[in-house]
Write a protein that holds these residues in place. Structure first.
Motif, short mmCIF file in Angstrom:
data_model
loop_
_atom_site.label_atom_id
_atom_site.label_comp_id
_atom_site.label_asym_id
_atom_site.label_seq_id
_atom_site.Cartn_x
_atom_site.Cartn_y
_atom_site.Cartn_z
N PHE A 156 -3.45 -0.63 6.32
CA PHE A 156 -2.05 -0.61 5.88
C PHE A 156 -1.42 -1.99 6.08
CE2 PHE A 156 2.53 0.18 6.70
CZ PHE A 156 2.88 0.86 5.55
N LYS A 157 -1.64 -2.55 7.28
CA LYS A 157 -1.08 -3.88 7.56
C LYS A 157 -1.65 -4.93 6.61
CE LYS A 157 -0.10 -3.43 12.50
NZ LYS A 157 -0.44 -3.95 13.82
N LYS A 158 -2.97 -4.85 6.40
CA LYS A 158 -3.60 -5.82 5.50
C LYS A 158 -3.02 -5.72 4.09
CE LYS A 158 -8.13 -6.00 7.54
NZ LYS A 158 -9.32 -5.17 7.54
N PHE B 90 -3.15 -1.99 -2.57
CA PHE B 90 -3.72 -1.08 -1.56
C PHE B 90 -5.17 -0.73 -1.91
CE2 PHE B 90 -0.85 0.45 1.80
CZ PHE B 90 0.26 -0.32 1.51
N GLU B 91 -5.46 -0.51 -3.18
CA GLU B 91 -6.83 -0.18 -3.59
C GLU B 91 -7.78 -1.35 -3.33
OE1 GLU B 91 -6.44 1.08 -7.67
OE2 GLU B 91 -6.01 3.15 -7.08
N GLU B 92 -7.26 -2.54 -3.56
CA GLU B 92 -8.07 -3.74 -3.33
C GLU B 92 -8.46 -3.83 -1.85
OE1 GLU B 92 -6.26 -7.10 -5.37
OE2 GLU B 92 -7.20 -8.46 -3.95
N VAL B 93 -7.54 -3.50 -1.00
CA VAL B 93 -7.81 -3.60 0.44
C VAL B 93 -8.73 -2.48 0.92
CG1 VAL B 93 -6.75 -3.42 2.73
CG2 VAL B 93 -5.74 -4.91 0.99
N VAL B 94 -8.47 -1.24 0.49
CA VAL B 94 -9.31 -0.14 1.01
C VAL B 94 -10.59 0.04 0.20
CG1 VAL B 94 -7.37 1.08 2.04
CG2 VAL B 94 -8.10 1.71 -0.27
#
Ligand code: ZN
Length: 831
Positions: free
Chosen positions: A404-406, A429-433
């Motif tokens: 979430f932070k990232k 968000f999709e890119e991070v997770v």
């Protein structure tokens, strides 16, 4: 996005989708020079707009300029032709401008703004002691005092040069370039040299005092109307800590070089996050007594969070306003966690969800992101703020806080000094997770409603198998089936725990879990990590034990579920839990439960708790709960609390309201002793007025009518207007409400509309309809429209409403006596 559930009652006939504004130029810079004539409530302005063409052969430029007198439009000292219709200024260029080329357009104008810029003069209300003028740009109202491009999807740099009477202070965005004196004027030149949306441009000027401090390289400033300086530390001392916390959490340090907070009188919101220069209501300033149970930090933290979410990255349009408001609401709660710990945080999230559920059950439902509305203010509601915050909380818990932070950091960095919409957020968000999240955004952001889970459990000792039955019981305006993961914890007698994540995916689901022994507790989502209503279909013994659960969410759920079991045992358990509870939020819920349970024993329990419970926020709940018991000894305790100046203002307020509800013969004379006691935001006076409304007598009505007088402070008048709703059958009350619906003051008007809603009286329909169509304030228009529709829907039962309430009240009393008798018989072993 896939929308199947549009919600209910949010829109009206004629509502159409809104799309982001499309322009054929980009506004690069706004430089406005404004002269403030306080006594005339008038401005003279000269604005230079630097803009570049977004297409070839641009021949005219449309500007937003509302209710102004345009004096002259120029380019390079040459006058330009223009058309002006009172809201749009179309400037005809002398020669076509090619794509990418830039020009400066100068507009000279005058205005007596009805909105956007508000003059507040000594004597306007009893609270206003010094000259002030302040702006409120959001949503599209800066164009009432500056001709410009008035929509969030354009970011530009800006300069405000304010000429104010000598000795006055003028505050705006960015850095102070120069302060000078010119004849009778003090001239304040502010410059914002990084781009922001034009609704975030602000001006606040007047007879202010200022205190400054430093946070690393950021200058912190606090402005208040003269006379309030000593109040600054109590409200603002945590500002630096708040800004540092957000910088650490997001990985993006405070993005500007200065942060000013300016308190002004009669502000029409709690606060407004203008870039680097937030404007706040003076109502957040408070004395030592108010500080017992009132704090400014929630407001300060909310507006400060907007400097990242709203100002640095801005919603592209009003449909996506949750990108500003949900983040500010959620980060405010994250600051609470940092400052006060997990229980306070969880309870704040529960209360956020409650606020949304109240709007959902009493007004309407809609998708968090929707295009269909008429005026932008309609989007600033409990769906955009608290529901969105709970949705972000759910998302954070599903993907994990590190992710979430990232994602938040990436979102801020990618869209800084720019605008974004929900799809931009989703993709980050999709890119991070590295996982698709459409399922999440579709269910919780793009569709209306929320999951409602009814949960029961069954233990089979032979097979050592626990069955968890979860039924999805949400209403028609929600998705039929929600699919999302949820945590379950099993706790055994020896204190050992096991946690599992289960995937919800069916309308009715039985989950079989083999366990070594019967668990003492089964916790579905013990820490309120997911958005849902949770109905515990547990037996009374389990619920009683849950009152002392280690999880605050379950203590609250148990307190909310238990009142339906009316027994002495439940009362004793609630009383014991209330007196021993360490956290005020859970204790307040237990007090509220004792108010609902409607047994003499519960009343006695509250009276006993009143003697020992110290926390003012719990005492507030006890005072409110006592209002359900119309007994002399209750009234006497309430009168004692109301009289006690060692109690917090807000505890005394609730005591006053409840005292009215008891209908005690001495209630009127007792309430009248405290009607003018000074208190923060006149809360005691408003409580007394509310209590008088509950009392409902003719003399009470006369007093309430007096307190609607224009010489009374705004909040007092609004309180009186609100209390008038309790007299639907009195002509004097009705006449006064009709007058107040047409009052100049926004708060008085809004309170009057609410009052009318309580009466459900069709006689108000003509004036409501006229407000709905023509009122100057957007908020009044929306409220009037909604109440008019509500009354029309209830038109048959409307006039009978008060009678119905009285009958319900009587039934409640009779019911209690009946139950009391039964309990006595039970105690004697008769039944
Ligand atoms: Zn906000």
């Amino acid at each position: 996005m896939y929308q199947v559930k549009h919600g209910r009652d949010f829109t009206f006939p004629g509502y159409e989708p809104n799309y982001p504004k499309v322009a054929d130029y980009k506004l690069e810079h706004v430089k406005v020079e404004v002269y403030i004539y306080f006594d005339d409530r008038r401005i003279e302005g000269y604005v230079t707009l630097t803009l570049s063409a977004l297409k070839d052969n641009l021949m005219h430029v449309d500007l937003d300029a509302k209710d102004m007198t345009i004096l002259k439009v120029e380019k390079d000292k040459e006058e330009l032709k223009y058309d002006y219709d009172g809201s749009r200024l179309t400037v005809h260029l002398d020669r076509p401008l090619q794509r990418g080329k830039t020009i400066d357009i100068h507009v000279s104008y005058e205005a007596k703004p009805k909105k956007g810029l508000y003059f507040v003069l000594p004597g306007d209300t009893p609270d206003v002691k010094v000259y002030q003028v302040w702006s409120q740009g959001e949503s599209e109202e800066n164009s009432y005092w500056i001709p410009l491009y008035d929509y969030p999807n354009n970011k530009c740099t800006s300069e405000v040069i304010a000429h104010v009477p000598k000795g006055f202070i003028a505050v705006s965005n960015g850095e102070l370039v120069e302060k000078s004196e010119e004849g009778k004027w003090s001239v304040w030149h502010w410059k914002m040299d990084v781009p922001h949306s034009t609704y975030l441009i602000d001006l606040a000027a007047g007879d202010f005092e200022v205190v400054e401090e430093k946070m690393d390289n950021v200058k912190l400033e606090y402005y208040v109307p003269r006379g309030w300086k000593d109040y600054i530390p109590r409200s603002f001392s945590r500002t630096a800590d708040i800004l540092k916390f957000y910088g650490d959490y997001t990985g993006v340090p405070y993005p500007y070089t200065r942060y000013a907070q300016i308190c002004v009188d009669e502000f029409i919101f709690g606060g407004m996050e203008n870039t680097t220069a937030t404007i706040l209501t003076t109502r957040t300033l408070h004395d030592e007594i108010a500080h017992m149970d009132f704090e400014s930090e929630y407001l300060v933290a909310h507006e400060a969070a907007h400097q990242w979410f709203g100002d640095l990255v801005t919603t592209k349009d009003w449909s996506n306003i949750w990108l500003n408001e949900s983040f500010a609401t959620y980060f405010e709660a994250l600051y609470t966690r940092h400052w006060k710990g997990e229980e306070e945080f969880t309870y704040e999230m529960i209360q956020n969800f409650d606020a949304y559920l109240k709007e959902y059950s009493t007004r309407y439902s809609r998708p968090i992101v929707t295009r269909v509305f008429q005026i932008p203010i309609e989007m600033f509601d409990a769906h955009s703020y608290p529901k969105g915050a709970v949705v972000l909380h759910t998302l954070k818990n599903i993907i994990g806080e590190d992710n979430f932070k990232k994602a938040v950091k990436l979102y801020l960095e990618r869209f800084k000094f720019n605008v974004a919409d929900t799809e931009d957020l989703r993709k980050v968000f999709e890119e991070v997770v590295k996982k698709d999240l459409e399922w999440f955004f579709d269910q919780f952001v793009y569709n209306a409603g929320h999951p409602v889970l009814n949960v029961s459990t069954k233990w089979d000792n032979d097979s050592k198998m626990l069955t968890i039955n979860i039924k999805q019981k949400q209403g028609d305006d929600s998705l039929d089936i929600y699919k999302f993961p949820i945590e379950v914890e099993f706790q055994y007698k020896d204190g050992k725990k096991e946690r599992k994540t289960i995937q919800l995916s069916e309308k009715s689901q039985s989950i079989y879990v083999p366990l070594k022994e019967k668990p003492e507790f089964v916790y579905i989502d013990p820490e309120f990590k997911a958005i849902k209503v949770l109905n515990l279909e547990y037996d009374v013994e389990t619920l009683i034990k849950l009152l002392k659960s280690e999880y605050v969410y379950y203590r609250v759920l148990a307190a909310r579920t238990l009142p339906k079991f009316k027994s002495r045992k439940v009362v004793d358990a609630l009383k014991d839990a209330l007196i021993n509870e360490k956290f005020w939020g859970a204790a307040a819920e237990m007090a509220t439960a004792l108010g609902k349970i409607n047994l003499t024993e519960a009343m006695e329990a509250l009276l006993e708790a009143e003697k020992s419970v110290k926390h003012p926020k719990v005492r507030r709940a006890i005072m409110s709960a006592l209002g359900n018991y119309k007994e002399e000894k209750v009234a006497e305790v309430l009168a004692k609390v109301l009289a006690d100046d060692k109690e917090s203002y807000y505890v005394r307020t609730n005591a006053a309201i409840s005292l009215g509800k008891t209908k005690w013969p001495k209630a009127y004379e007792t309430l009248m002793k405290y009607i003018d006691v000074p208190s923060h935001t006149y809360t005691i006076t408003r409580g007394v007025l509310n209590g008088l409304g509950e009392l409902g007598t003719e003399e009470a009505l006369q007093t309430i009518l007096e307190y609607t007088d224009k010489k009374k402070p705004t909040y007092v008048r609004a309180g009186a207007a609100q209390a008038l709703g309790k007299f639907p059958d009195k002509k004097t009350a009705q006449d006064k409400l009709i007058e107040l619906l047409n009052d100049e003051n926004l708060f008085v008007k809004l309170a009057s509309v609410n009052s009318v809603k309580i009466t459900m009286d069709p006689r108000y329909l003509p004036v409501l309809d006229s407000l709905a169509n023509t009122d100057i304030f957007d908020r009044t228009r929306r409220a009037a429209k909604e109440v008019a529709r509500y009354i029309r829907k209830n038109i048959e039962k409307g006039v009978e409403y008060k009678k119905l309430l009285e009958e319900l009240d009587k039934m409640r009393e009779e019911h209690r006596k009946l139950f009391d008798n039964m309990l006595k018989l039970e105690a004697k072993g008769v039944i």
